[in-house]
Enzyme design. Structure first.
Site, PDB file in Angstrom:
ATOM      1  N   SER A 294      -9.674   1.518   2.881  1.00 48.58           N
ATOM      2  CA  SER A 294      -8.843   2.270   1.967  1.00 48.58           C
ATOM      3  C   SER A 294      -7.762   1.455   1.251  1.00 48.58           C
ATOM      4  O   SER A 294      -7.123   1.979   0.337  1.00 48.58           O
ATOM      5  CB  SER A 294      -8.143   3.404   2.738  1.00 48.58           C
ATOM      6  OG  SER A 294      -7.285   2.885   3.737  1.00 48.58           O
TER       7      SER A 294
ATOM      8  N   LYS B   3       0.848  -1.199   0.000  1.00 50.68           N
ATOM      9  CA  LYS B   3       0.000   0.000   0.000  1.00 50.68           C
ATOM     10  C   LYS B   3       0.883   1.248   0.000  1.00 50.68           C
ATOM     11  O   LYS B   3       1.886   1.293   0.740  1.00 50.68           O
ATOM     12  CB  LYS B   3      -0.909  -0.044   1.227  1.00 50.68           C
ATOM     13  CG  LYS B   3      -1.979   1.046   1.278  1.00 50.68           C
ATOM     14  CD  LYS B   3      -2.903   0.827   2.478  1.00 50.68           C
ATOM     15  CE  LYS B   3      -3.988   1.870   2.604  1.00 50.68           C
ATOM     16  NZ  LYS B   3      -4.897   1.633   3.752  1.00 50.68           N
TER      17      LYS B   3
ATOM     18  N   SER C  73      -9.633  -0.855   7.258  1.00 50.69           N
ATOM     19  CA  SER C  73      -9.273  -0.637   5.851  1.00 50.69           C
ATOM     20  C   SER C  73      -8.614  -1.803   5.135  1.00 50.69           C
ATOM     21  O   SER C  73      -8.335  -1.705   3.936  1.00 50.69           O
ATOM     22  CB  SER C  73      -8.370   0.583   5.725  1.00 50.69           C
ATOM     23  OG  SER C  73      -9.127   1.766   5.848  1.00 50.69           O
TER      24      SER C  73
END
Lengths: 102, 462
Positions: free
Chosen positions: B133, B58, B157
């Site tokens: 996310s 990420k 997330s």
């Protein structure tokens, strides 16, 4: 609905060092009022004297503390190798009074 | 060790195919960088638990190989001079860092629609969101392009997108995995998590990146997570079903898939009983005070001086430059949260909002403490619905926030949780989660492995 005014959001945005244009400010004011209205259900929570207001760590889980000591930067490379300018062991950044065009 | 190079080449094909389909899961990727790592692992005969496995990271986790943008214009092109401890440990265990993945800007969002690099699409249905996310990491894993990926959890997330996309997602206990090199959003909540297509692999990755780290004062003074062989059944395990996680408006398919999974838990020997977490409804309001409050402080560092973007200001003074840079560099949701955070911490509102939220957090944590004196694990749906349509909730922040109603409480209480796919509703994946007491990941992972062997993730319940 929680009464939050456009002027108040403008003041808070300034406190947070954020430029917000006039059109965005209207939308932000409306949405933040909705958010504050939603979170205001916490009003029912008792915060009386003697009540804990920190996360429960568990009896055997004291907050770990790092030793109060200075040590060298644990960087993969010498700062001189990636800094735009390096002088007297310091990274040189553009002067704040001479803001470049973007 | 040609196998390592073959795996890298296979991943290259997979990543490029996924991106050619327009999923938009990747922010930074370079073939040569991946092949160079594979050659090094092969040459040095690295024989760790992750040898030859290919990872997406990420883009709010610092890497040396690629820029770290947090999907924000304000950090465009930023390269970290150091890498996250979790990334170092993946590499030491033989893993290859293939790419940086898309996310909601600074991990603030539940759909990966709020990225400066465009939205990530659901890998099965481009009209739907991947969740967020960590949507880029999860979409890439779900599409089979990489073996596993790192995400981050502040309010669910990793688990929420993993449930939407039909893969496994693990959120470790707060402190289990070092946060060093994870760009701070809300420091009392942030934790690096893992997504993979199997419980076994996701657990192996969590184990490899876990353990104390002198660079993170909040990392727990514990050894690496030890994993045993999965048990044959769940005899002797008591599992609580929290009634608050099965509201009347729960999606019918989600409810049916979870009910079916509960039946499987019983058949595998577990004792299943209903429990109550009465303060669950306070979790989202508390989260959306605490997280923005911490974010407003953590994101103060992006001022146009030390990182990335700097905008010219009309005023010509430093304060005007700060405001111009931050106003232009942050996207809508980040600005909204910074303002909410500043508001709830400002004079006159601290008691009314922030102090109440801290107290609510304590009550939520105490709920968990109480039920874990009666049961070993909790089992519940991960999300109230399957993946929603893109754009459906963009203009309604509160509706977007409520997507995380079943995942945020565990972050507030620093607990570990794992989501696994348990079926489908209207053709879309459904996830269900186990939640465990803090640092009891072992039993949680074992139960998830047993259940994953009993349910058919492709079975339709909707």
């Amino acid at each position: 609905m929680t009464g939050v005014s456009r002027d108040e959001i403008e003041r808070i945005a300034r406190l947070a060092a954020l430029d917000v244009d006039s059109e965005a400010l209207s939308v932000l004011t409306e949405q933040i009022a909705e958010i504050l209205d939603y979170v205001s259900q916490l009003e029912m929570v008792d915060t009386g004297v003697g009540l804990a207001d920190s996360v429960w760590l568990g009896e055997d889980q004291p907050q770990p503390l790092r030793a109060d000591e200075t040590r060298s930067l644990d960087a993969a490379a010498n700062p001189a190798s990636f800094a735009p300018e390096f002088e007297d062991n310091l990274i040189v950044v553009p002067m704040l009074g001479a803001i470049e065009d973007v | 060790m040609n196998g390592v190079l073959d795996r890298a080449r296979t991943a290259m094909v997979g990543i490029e195919q996924v991106e050619a389909r327009g999923v938009n899961a990747v922010i930074s990727y370079d073939r040569d960088t991946l092949l160079e790592q594979a050659r090094r692992v092969a040459r040095d005969r690295v024989d760790g638990p992750l040898a030859g496995l290919v990872f997406g990271i990420k883009d709010n986790i610092c890497t040396l190989e690629y820029p770290t943008t947090c999907a924000s214009r304000i950090l465009e092109g930023y390269r970290s001079p150091y890498e996250a401890t979790a990334v170092t440990r993946i590499k030491q265990a033989g893993g290859l860092i293939a790419c940086k993945t898309n996310l909601d800007e600074f991990a603030m969002g539940s759909s990966t629609e709020l990225s400066a690099y465009g939205r990530t699409k659901h890998p099965e249905d481009p009209d739907r969101v991947a969740g967020g996310s960590s949507g880029g990491s999860v979409a890439l894993v779900a599409a089979g392009a990489v073996d596993a990926a790192l995400g981050s959890e502040t309010g669910g997330s990793v688990r929420q997108p993993a449930a939407f996309c039909g893969v496994v997602g693990i959120k470790p206990s707060y402190g289990r995995v070092s946060r060093y090199g994870l760009v701070a959003f809300a420091s009392s909540l942030d934790q690096i998590g893992v997504t993979a297509r199997s419980v076994e692999l996701a657990a192996r990755v969590v184990s490899a990146i876990s353990g104390r780290d002198r660079n993170d004062a909040t990392s727990a003074d514990r050894d690496q997570l030890a994993l045993g062989p999965p048990p044959g059944d769940l005899s002797g395990v008591t599992i609580g079903i929290p009634v608050e996680y099965f509201p009347h408006d729960l999606d019918n398919g989600v409810r049916a898939a979870c009910d079916h999974a509960i039946g499987s838990l019983r058949e595998s020997g577990a004792t299943v009983r209903q429990v109550s977490l009465p303060h669950t409804a306070l979790a989202i309001p508390a989260y959306y005070i605490i997280a923005p409050a911490e974010a407003s402080s953590n994101l103060a560092r992006y001022d146009g001086v030390r990182y990335g973007l700097r905008m010219t200001s009309q005023g010509g003074d430093v304060a005007s430059m700060y405001r111009a840079t931050r106003g232009a560099g942050f996207g809508t949701e980040v600005r909204r949260r910074i303002i909410v955070g500043t508001y709830v911490l400002s004079s006159g509102y601290y008691e009314a909002y922030y102090r109440k939220a801290l107290r609510a957090r304590w009550l939520i944590t105490d709920d968990f403490r109480r039920v874990f004196s009666e049961v070993d694990l909790l089992f519940a749906p991960t999300t109230p619905t399957p993946a929603f349509k893109a754009g459906e909730k963009l203009d309604d922040p509160v509706a977007m926030y409520l997507c995380d109603v079943f995942v945020a409480p565990t972050n507030l209480a620093w607990l570990p949780a794992i989501t696994i796919p348990v079926g489908r509703s209207r053709g879309l994946p459904v996830g269900a989660q186990f939640i465990a007491p803090r640092f009891e990941e072992g039993e949680m992972i074992a139960a998830a492995a047993v259940l994953a062997g009993l349910v058919d993730a492709q079975e339709e319940f909707g």
